[in-house]
Design an enzyme around this catalytic site. Structure first.
Site, mmCIF file in Angstrom:
data_model
loop_
_atom_site.group_PDB
_atom_site.id
_atom_site.type_symbol
_atom_site.label_atom_id
_atom_site.label_comp_id
_atom_site.label_asym_id
_atom_site.label_seq_id
_atom_site.Cartn_x
_atom_site.Cartn_y
_atom_site.Cartn_z
ATOM 1 N NE ARG A 138 22.200 -47.760 -0.445
ATOM 2 C CZ ARG A 138 22.807 -48.745 0.210
ATOM 3 N NH1 ARG A 138 22.712 -49.980 -0.230
ATOM 4 N NH2 ARG A 138 23.507 -48.496 1.288
ATOM 5 C CG HIS A 148 15.756 -52.035 0.560
ATOM 6 N ND1 HIS A 148 16.583 -52.502 -0.439
ATOM 7 C CD2 HIS A 148 16.541 -51.797 1.637
ATOM 8 C CE1 HIS A 148 17.835 -52.552 0.019
ATOM 9 N NE2 HIS A 148 17.844 -52.129 1.268
#
Length: 416
Positions: A138, A148
Site C-alpha cells: 500500500r 485490500h
C-alpha cells in the site's frame, strides 16, 4: 665448541617444550575447545520430535497442538533486493497492517532507503542503482490490485502490474514473489472492524476479483442501503449474513476459485468452509513470512531472521486499541466466535506455527552464536601459538648472532 653446540641445540628444544606445555594447557586431552565434537558437526540438524521449547522462558509451558516439519519452521529467504525478488504485502483489514506497512518503507536498514516525501502516502522503494521496486504494498505501489486485495487477487494481478510498471514482459524477466501478511486474534479484529465501519469506513471500492470477474450483487449483497454504515450497532453488524467481516482472514488467504469464488450455490456451506480453511492454512504455511499483531517483538525477530534485513527501531506492543476498549459479555463473544469459526481455527493454527517458528529460530540463533564463539576461541588459540613460535624463533636467531660475534672476536684476538 661442544658447549656452544649444546647452547644452539637447547634453544629449539626449549621452544618445542614450551609449545607442548602451552598446547596441553589450552587444549588438554579431554578438552573440546580445539576441535568440534561429533554432536557439533550436526549442529544445525533439527527434528521437531526433539523440540523442547526451552529457549524462550515465556514459552516453556506452551503446549503445541500441531506438528510441523523443519521445512515449515525454517523460513529463511535469500532475498535479493538487487535482483528480481519482490516482497508482496497482503494487507488484511484491522490486523495492524498499516503500522507494519510503514515499518517496511520507513524502518528497514537499506543501502538505498525508500524515499518518503512529506504529505504523500506512498514512498518510492527502488532497488540500489535501479528504478524498479522491490516492494509491492500500500505504501509503495498503492492499491494497484484493488483496495485490500486478497490472495486470489494478488497472485493473478501482481506479476502483470509489476511487468507493466517496470515495462518488462514476463518472457524477458522472471521475478520471485515473496508474500507476507499479518494476522490478528479474530474477536479483537472483528470488533475493530465494526468500530471502523461504525465511523464510516466501507471499503466499497474493493474489487473482489476472482476467476477474472467481480462478484454480482446477488452473490455479494450489500449490508446497508445508504452511502455507508455509520453508527451501526454491533447486533446489526453481526446479523448481516453477507458481511465480509465474518471469517475475513480465511477468505483473504484462501484460493477462492476452489469454491466457485463468491457463488455460494456451488457447494454446501460446510464443505465450502472446509475447503477454504484448508487452502488458507496451506497458503499461510507456504508464505515467506507472516506476523501476529499480538506479538510485535517476535514478529520483528522472525522477519529479520527470514529476510536477513534489520529494522532501525524496535517494534512496540500497543494493547490499548479500540477493540480492547469494547466491553462485551460472554454471550456476545460466543456469537462473534461462531460467526468467525474459520478464523478462530486458522488463528490457533497460525499462532501455534508462529511460536514454534520463533522458538526454532531462537534455538538456531543460539547455536550459531555458540559456534561463532567456539571458532573465535580457536582462532585466538592459533594466533597465540603462532606468535609464541615466532617469538621463540627470534630469540634463537638473536642467540646465534651473539655466538657468531663472540667467535669472530676470539678469532681476531688469536690472529692478532
Amino acid at each position: 665448541m661442544e658447549e656452544k653446540f649444546s647452547r644452539l641445540i637447547f634453544i629449539p628444544i626449549a621452544a618445542l617444550l614450551c609449545f607442548m606445555i602451552v598446547y596441553q594447557y589450552v587444549c588438554p586431552a579431554e578438552s573440546n575447545t580445539c576441535y568440534l565434537r561429533r554432536e557439533d558437526s550436526d549442529l544445525f540438524e533439527y527434528s521437531s520430535s526433539h523440540y523442547t521449547g526451552q529457549v524462550d522462558e515465556d514459552l516453556t509451558k506452551t503446549t503445541f497442538r500441531f506438528n510441523f516439519t523443519e521445512r515449515d519452521l525454517d523460513r529463511h529467504v535469500d532475498f535479493n533486493i538487487r535482483g528480481d525478488d519482490v516482497m508482496v504485502f497482503l494487507h488484511i483489514q484491522k490486523t495492524g497492517g498499516t503500522t507494519f506497512g510503514r515499518h517496511l518503507v520507513k524502518n528497514i536498514q537499506l543501502e538505498q532507503p525508500c524515499e518518503c516525501m512529506s504529505g504523500q502516502r506512498k514512498c518510492t522503494c527502488h532497488r540500489p542503482g535501479k528504478t524498479d521496486s522491490w516492494l509491492f504494498s500500500r505504501f509503495s505501489t498503492g492499491w494497484s490490485c484493488g483496495l485490500h486485495a486478497d490472495w486470489t487477487e494478488l497472485t493473478s494481478c501482481v506479476p502483470v502490474v509489476m511487468n507493466k510498471r517496470d515495462k518488462k514482459s514476463s518472457q524477458k524477466r522472471k521475478r520471485n514473489f515473496y508474500y507476507i501478511t499479518m494476522l490478528r486474534d479474530p474477536v479483537s479484529r472483528y470488533l475493530s472492524e465494526w468500530k471502523h465501519v461504525q465511523r464510516g469506513a466501507t471499503w466499497k471500492t474493493a474489487l473482489h476479483m476472482c476467476d477474472g470477474r467481480p462478484p454480482t450483487q446477488d452473490e455479494l449483497p450489500a449490508c446497508y442501503s445508504g452511502e455507508d454504515w455509520t453508527g451501526v450497532p454491533l447486533v446489526d453488524f453481526m446479523n448481516c449474513p453477507s458481511n465480509l467481516a465474518n471469517n475475513r482472514q480465511v477468505r483473504m488467504l484462501a484460493d477462492l476459485s476452489l469454491v466457485g469464488c463468491y457463488n455460494m450455490s456451488s457447494m454446501n456451506e460446510l464443505e465450502r468452509g472446509r475447503v477454504l480453511l484448508a487452502s488458507a492454512k496451506a497458503n499461510l504455511r507456504n508464505m515467506a513470512f507472516y506476523g501476529l499483531t499480538e506479538f510485535q517483538r517476535k514478529t520483528q525477530h522472525l522477519f529479520e531472521r527470514t529476510f536477513g534485513l534489520r529494522f532501525i527501531r524496535p517494534f512496540t506492543q500497543i494493547n490499548s486499541t479500540r477493540a480492547a476498549s469494547v466491553g462485551i459479555n460472554e454471550k456476545v463473544q460466543w456469537r462473534i466466535e461462531g460467526l468467525n469459526a474459520l478464523d478462530v481455527e486458522l488463528y490457533e493454527y497460525a499462532k501455534d506455527l508462529f511460536l514454534q517458528r520463533y522458538q526454532y529460530n531462537r534455538q538456531k540463533q543460539h547455536q550459531e552464536e555458540r559456534l561463532r564463539r567456539r571458532q573465535e576461541k580457536q582462532r585466538l588459540h592459533r594466533t597465540y601459538l603462532a606468535e609464541l613460535l615466532r617469538f621463540g624463533g627470534e630469540e634463537e636467531e638473536e642467540e646465534v648472532k651473539v655466538v657468531a660475534t663472540t667467535e669472530d672476536y676470539s678469532s681476531q684476538v688469536v690472529r692478532w
